[in-house]
Design a protein around this motif. Sequence first.
Motif, PDB file in Angstrom:
ATOM      1  N   VAL A  70      31.310  62.266  19.307  1.00  0.00           N
ATOM      2  CA  VAL A  70      31.621  63.579  20.033  1.00  0.00           C
ATOM      3  C   VAL A  70      30.362  64.449  20.308  1.00  0.00           C
ATOM      4  N   ALA A  71      29.246  64.354  19.506  1.00  0.00           N
ATOM      5  CA  ALA A  71      28.090  65.053  19.637  1.00  0.00           C
ATOM      6  C   ALA A  71      27.873  64.569  21.277  1.00  0.00           C
ATOM      7  N   ILE A  72      27.909  63.299  21.390  1.00  0.00           N
ATOM      8  CA  ILE A  72      27.293  62.761  22.735  1.00  0.00           C
ATOM      9  C   ILE A  72      28.270  63.289  23.873  1.00  0.00           C
ATOM     10  N   TYR A  73      29.510  63.171  23.633  1.00  0.00           N
ATOM     11  CA  TYR A  73      30.558  63.678  24.490  1.00  0.00           C
ATOM     12  C   TYR A  73      30.371  65.051  24.898  1.00  0.00           C
ATOM     13  N   ALA A  74      29.962  66.035  23.847  1.00  0.00           N
ATOM     14  CA  ALA A  74      29.777  67.384  24.204  1.00  0.00           C
ATOM     15  C   ALA A  74      28.798  67.839  25.443  1.00  0.00           C
ATOM     16  N   LEU A  75      27.630  66.600  25.454  1.00  0.00           N
ATOM     17  CA  LEU A  75      26.987  66.855  26.711  1.00  0.00           C
ATOM     18  C   LEU A  75      27.424  67.040  27.738  1.00  0.00           C
ATOM     19  N   GLY A  76      28.779  66.481  28.261  1.00  0.00           N
ATOM     20  CA  GLY A  76      29.514  66.633  29.434  1.00  0.00           C
ATOM     21  C   GLY A  76      30.732  67.856  29.223  1.00  0.00           C
ATOM     22  N   ASP A  77      30.743  68.405  28.246  1.00  0.00           N
ATOM     23  CA  ASP A  77      32.110  68.986  27.961  1.00  0.00           C
ATOM     24  C   ASP A  77      31.740  70.617  27.627  1.00  0.00           C
ATOM     25  N   ILE A  78      30.516  70.665  26.768  1.00  0.00           N
ATOM     26  CA  ILE A  78      30.286  72.047  26.349  1.00  0.00           C
ATOM     27  C   ILE A  78      29.720  72.917  27.401  1.00  0.00           C
ATOM     28  N   THR A  79      30.147  74.120  27.639  1.00  0.00           N
ATOM     29  CA  THR A  79      29.568  74.883  28.475  1.00  0.00           C
ATOM     30  C   THR A  79      28.173  75.619  27.984  1.00  0.00           C
ATOM     31  N   GLU A  80      27.363  75.986  28.954  1.00  0.00           N
ATOM     32  CA  GLU A  80      26.129  76.501  28.314  1.00  0.00           C
ATOM     33  C   GLU A  80      26.451  77.892  27.649  1.00  0.00           C
TER      34      GLU A  80
END
Lengths: 497, 139
Positions: free
Chosen positions: A91-101
């Motif tokens: 999920v930490a990797i996935y968050a690169l493309g999912d979590i906004t700045e």
Amino acid sequence: MSWYLTLPLVIPFAAAITAYLMRRSHLGRWVSIIGSSLGLAASIALMIVVLDQGVVAGQMGNWPAPFGITLVADLLSAVMVLITAITGFAVAIYALGDITERQEELGYHALFQILLAGVTGAFLTGDLFNLYVWFEVMLIASFGLLILNGGKEQIDGGVKYVALNLISTILFLTGIGLLYGMTGTLNFADLALKVEGVENQGLLTVVAMMFMVAFGVKAAVFPLFFWLPAAYHTPSFAVSAVFAGLLTKVGVYALIRMFTMVFDHDIGFTHTVLLWVACFTMVIGVLGAAAQSDFRKILSFHIISQIGYMILGLALMTPLALMGAVFYLVHHIIVKANLFLIAGIAKRLTGGTEVYQIGGLYKSAPFLAILFLIPAFSLAGFPPLSGFWAKYIIVKATLDVEMWFVAFIALAVGLMTIYSMTKIWAEAFWKPHPKGIEPELKTLPNKAAQLIPVAGLAVLTIIIGLNPEPFVIFAERTTAQLLDPSPYIAAVLGVTP
Amino acid sequence: MNSIILIAGARLQVVLLLVFSAYMLLRGHNAPGGGFIGGLIAATGFVVYAIACGTEDARKALRFDPGSIAGAGLGIALFAGVMAVFWGDALFTGQWLFIGATEDSKGIPLSSVLIFDIGVYLVVLGAILSITFALEEAV
């Protein structure tokens, strides 16, 4: 105390602090990934040690058990810590493309790491009050993640989530107080020895039921599951994936731990209640899923129905059934987190999660379709995927004790699961998009970061499915430890204290 | 609020509260007090200042972002716990250093427990102030 017990806890805390102090520079995402990978390495090391030496225990602050806080890892704890680290890493990797700045600036990565620390702590602790503390850590972090930069919908889901979980917490704390009054200890190992000497066994059963309700809320069993479908479809996908994978399983873990080690004085009563709870949870969950049309809501209800299988394994309390519960627990975390991650990709490609309003994924993004099929079929229990073996062991265990009706329910629920998965498949993947959009993976921002964790978890599902033997043997050893807690007690209290 | 009496009074109070919070922090090991209550008292000082002179001034007086103070405090507390590893002890085992200890006096006892308490102090100070400042600014 040895470093291998503390590192899986210290690393996420250190990562959380570092990520929080760097939140404005957006370096937190890399801190989170590095922290998660170190955490994964630490939990692999813990697993190796536990496989090699059996149960290991350590006393925080050098205060001897049962007075101080004990950290203890048997095979069940070790495998749960490992699977937490795997999910956290993905999920930490996935968050690169999912979590906004904006979410990063508000401290998403710090909260995420603290959530991982809370879950890991709950699995590692050998003390009931400390378990309560880790539940609180989890609750605070998950509430933060739920409402992070959210609107009305997120606040609404978050408030329901916290309100119901607080009730569970109060019951838990009351139960702790009563149990302490009766036995004078809160250490699991010490409790296991002392509950037999309690004069009023009836009162002990009452306390056991309080714990069952408290952990039942956490595990989202019937009739205490309402917070789950109210909250899980609202936050960002990375958050809901880690919630779906891990949070309810902490409740299941606590139930398994308490009702195999401490509350085994009146199995005829407590485990019959669990059996009924399990059956209702399976059926209601899967029926709820059939009525939904939102990608994540369908999956949320399926969490509930799958929890039923794990509780069923605990309720039967035979070695085979417990083994099934352990196997199910591990398989379910991987599969469920993965499905939520896929829901996120599907949403970004098609613009929605309402399955009737999206479509066309099979034609234009066949790779995603395959990635969906693996966890979805595994969840439904298709051979040769991991879910098949999990369901097979549980159903076999019910047949062994000649509970035909329960076995029938378990199989029927499996069939209903296929129905919901087919609904997602037919609507979101097969039919053309109603607005004529052709969702292609090329358009995905930060494609690799989103697809690699999904593919990795899918590969893990296939590995467990095609080569179940080592996992089954492992689950057998875990069960043996659960049914005979004497090595656990010896490791915690010391043979010669 | 714009009252000269309050501002003048607040300045005096803030100083007293901050000194008192440090005193509470230090006496905490053997007597009532400690990092948590010390942090609360220090936070009260800054809250009084914020009510009298506005949060903007209070933030300036604090110099650091309250969230970062809390984060740093958590880091210090964690460090105090991990420190024990260097002596080969279990996590969070208190480490003691007795400066100038003789046969009958313990000298000046310094411990990792104090470092942990300072961490707690900062966490409480930072957390309380982030909440109150945010509330004050929202109203």
